[in-house]
Design a protein around this motif. Structure first.
Motif, mmCIF file in Angstrom:
data_model
loop_
_atom_site.group_PDB
_atom_site.id
_atom_site.type_symbol
_atom_site.label_atom_id
_atom_site.label_comp_id
_atom_site.label_asym_id
_atom_site.label_seq_id
_atom_site.Cartn_x
_atom_site.Cartn_y
_atom_site.Cartn_z
ATOM 1 N N UNK A 164 -12.668 68.874 96.320
ATOM 2 C CA UNK A 164 -12.080 67.543 96.408
ATOM 3 C C UNK A 164 -10.691 67.582 97.051
ATOM 4 N N UNK A 165 -10.247 66.423 97.531
ATOM 5 C CA UNK A 165 -8.905 66.316 98.103
ATOM 6 C C UNK A 165 -7.860 66.582 97.025
ATOM 7 N N UNK A 166 -6.882 67.432 97.282
ATOM 8 C CA UNK A 166 -5.858 67.749 96.274
ATOM 9 C C UNK A 166 -5.061 66.508 95.881
ATOM 10 N N UNK A 167 -4.711 66.379 94.594
ATOM 11 C CA UNK A 167 -3.939 65.209 94.141
ATOM 12 C C UNK A 167 -2.630 65.016 94.893
ATOM 13 N N UNK A 168 -1.965 66.123 95.245
ATOM 14 C CA UNK A 168 -0.705 66.002 95.961
ATOM 15 C C UNK A 168 -0.845 65.338 97.312
ATOM 16 N N UNK A 169 -2.035 65.404 97.917
ATOM 17 C CA UNK A 169 -2.247 64.807 99.228
ATOM 18 C C UNK A 169 -2.375 63.292 99.157
ATOM 19 N N UNK A 170 -2.846 62.763 98.032
ATOM 20 C CA UNK A 170 -2.991 61.303 97.956
ATOM 21 C C UNK A 170 -1.970 60.649 97.038
ATOM 22 N N UNK A 171 -0.890 61.386 96.695
ATOM 23 C CA UNK A 171 0.260 60.730 96.094
ATOM 24 C C UNK A 171 0.616 61.091 94.676
ATOM 25 N N UNK A 172 -0.143 61.967 94.010
ATOM 26 C CA UNK A 172 0.165 62.327 92.631
ATOM 27 C C UNK A 172 1.517 63.051 92.556
ATOM 28 N N UNK A 173 2.233 62.819 91.467
ATOM 29 C CA UNK A 173 3.521 63.481 91.243
ATOM 30 C C UNK A 173 3.379 64.714 90.356
ATOM 31 N N UNK A 174 2.424 64.664 89.421
ATOM 32 C CA UNK A 174 2.192 65.752 88.469
ATOM 33 C C UNK A 174 0.695 65.974 88.373
ATOM 34 N N UNK A 175 0.276 67.236 88.307
ATOM 35 C CA UNK A 175 -1.133 67.570 88.079
ATOM 36 C C UNK A 175 -1.214 68.528 86.899
ATOM 37 N N UNK A 176 -2.101 68.226 85.958
ATOM 38 C CA UNK A 176 -2.294 69.084 84.792
ATOM 39 C C UNK A 176 -3.791 69.332 84.611
ATOM 40 N N UNK A 177 -4.103 70.303 83.783
ATOM 41 C CA UNK A 177 -5.513 70.564 83.504
ATOM 42 C C UNK A 177 -5.704 71.901 82.825
ATOM 43 N N UNK A 178 -6.953 72.280 82.715
ATOM 44 C CA UNK A 178 -7.355 73.491 82.018
ATOM 45 C C UNK A 178 -7.973 74.460 83.019
ATOM 46 N N UNK A 179 -7.494 75.690 83.045
ATOM 47 C CA UNK A 179 -8.005 76.658 84.026
ATOM 48 C C UNK A 179 -9.161 77.487 83.488
ATOM 49 N N UNK A 180 -9.707 77.121 82.323
ATOM 50 C CA UNK A 180 -10.826 77.901 81.786
ATOM 51 C C UNK A 180 -12.085 77.804 82.635
ATOM 52 N N UNK A 181 -12.148 76.793 83.476
ATOM 53 C CA UNK A 181 -13.306 76.665 84.347
ATOM 54 C C UNK A 181 -13.432 77.842 85.314
ATOM 55 N N UNK A 182 -12.391 78.644 85.428
ATOM 56 C CA UNK A 182 -12.435 79.826 86.288
ATOM 57 C C UNK A 182 -12.880 81.073 85.527
ATOM 58 N N UNK A 183 -13.634 80.882 84.452
ATOM 59 C CA UNK A 183 -14.231 82.034 83.788
ATOM 60 C C UNK A 183 -13.424 82.603 82.649
ATOM 61 N N UNK A 184 -12.421 81.871 82.146
ATOM 62 C CA UNK A 184 -11.645 82.360 81.016
ATOM 63 C C UNK A 184 -12.479 82.192 79.745
ATOM 64 N N UNK A 185 -12.707 83.230 78.965
ATOM 65 C CA UNK A 185 -13.525 83.102 77.748
ATOM 66 C C UNK A 185 -12.952 82.081 76.784
ATOM 67 N N UNK A 186 -13.830 81.477 75.988
ATOM 68 C CA UNK A 186 -13.402 80.403 75.091
ATOM 69 C C UNK A 186 -12.515 80.898 73.948
ATOM 70 N N UNK A 187 -12.569 82.159 73.604
ATOM 71 C CA UNK A 187 -11.670 82.708 72.593
ATOM 72 C C UNK A 187 -11.899 82.139 71.205
#
Length: 217
Positions: A164-187
């Motif tokens: 998808x188009x990065x938030x910074x390209x369409x005007x967002x000032x802050x971006x947050x989220x969870x990086x577990x989608x990159x294979x980080x175990x749930x712990x």
């Protein structure tokens, strides 16, 4: 949350991250700093924002920190109002509302396309993609927010941002989220790995730690 073996061995278990930098330096600080710098760089690239930290606990608390940062940047005379898109993840909305109550901020839920900025509105939070998987265009929302000096925070998915188009390209000032989608175990329900990225002009208000690169003479 599965990490392929080739990633596990060549990145996470790369001896360069956890062996001493020099024979007389016993700690692993150098490799850890370099790994965190790589993480920040990846987040910055995918979100389209200038600077990222390393890091925060989870998406909900990262969104609450973004709201607190918005309050520090945007000053109002009355009770601050924060707009939250109802298509955000419910657990994120819950954390934001709890933190807002403690900070004296009024949270208003609705649809991003119906947000009315101005007055005591300090900013807004939208989800990209939304909790139901919908991908919406928030460029017009960002434009209206910026006309009144409000900040736009986007809770997003790093894996989705590879397409998808990065938030910074369409005007967002802050971006947050969870990086577990990159294979980080749930712990076992334990710690997550959130990310937090902002435009360069807001870096002094940014929560968490920032790993930088220095230059000597």
């Amino acid at each position: 949350t599965h990490t392929p073996g080739v990633i596990l061995r060549n990145i996470l278990e790369n001896p360069g991250w956890y062996t001493q930098y020099t024979p007389y330096q016993a700690e692993i600080a150098q490799g850890r700093l370099e790994a965190l710098l790589n993480f920040q760089t990846m987040v910055s690239d995918l979100t389209g924002l200038s600077i990222a930290n390393a890091s925060l606990l989870d998406e909900g608390t990262a969104a609450a920190e973004a709201m607190a940062m918005t309050l520090a940047v945007k000053k109002v005379n009355g009770t601050p109002v924060y707009l939250v898109d109802e298509r955000c993840h419910p657990q994120t909305i819950a954390v934001v509302e709890t933190r807002a109550w403690a900070r004296g901020i009024t949270v208003q839920r609705g649809r991003a396309e119906d947000f009315q900025f101005g007055g005591d509105v300090i900013g807004c939070l939208v989800q990209y993609p939304a909790t139901d998987g919908g991908v919406h265009d928030y460029a017009a929302v960002c434009a209206r927010a910026h006309q009144s000096g409000a900040l736009v925070t986007v809770a997003t998915d790093l894996l989705a941002l590879t397409l998808l188009a990065p938030p910074g390209e369409w005007g967002a000032d802050i971006a947050v989220g969870n990086s577990q989608r990159f294979g980080v175990p749930m712990g076992f329900g334990g710690p997550h790995a959130a990310f937090f990225a902002v435009r360069d002009e807001h870096k002094r208000h940014m929560p968490g730690r920032i790993i930088g690169v220095s230059r000597d003479s």
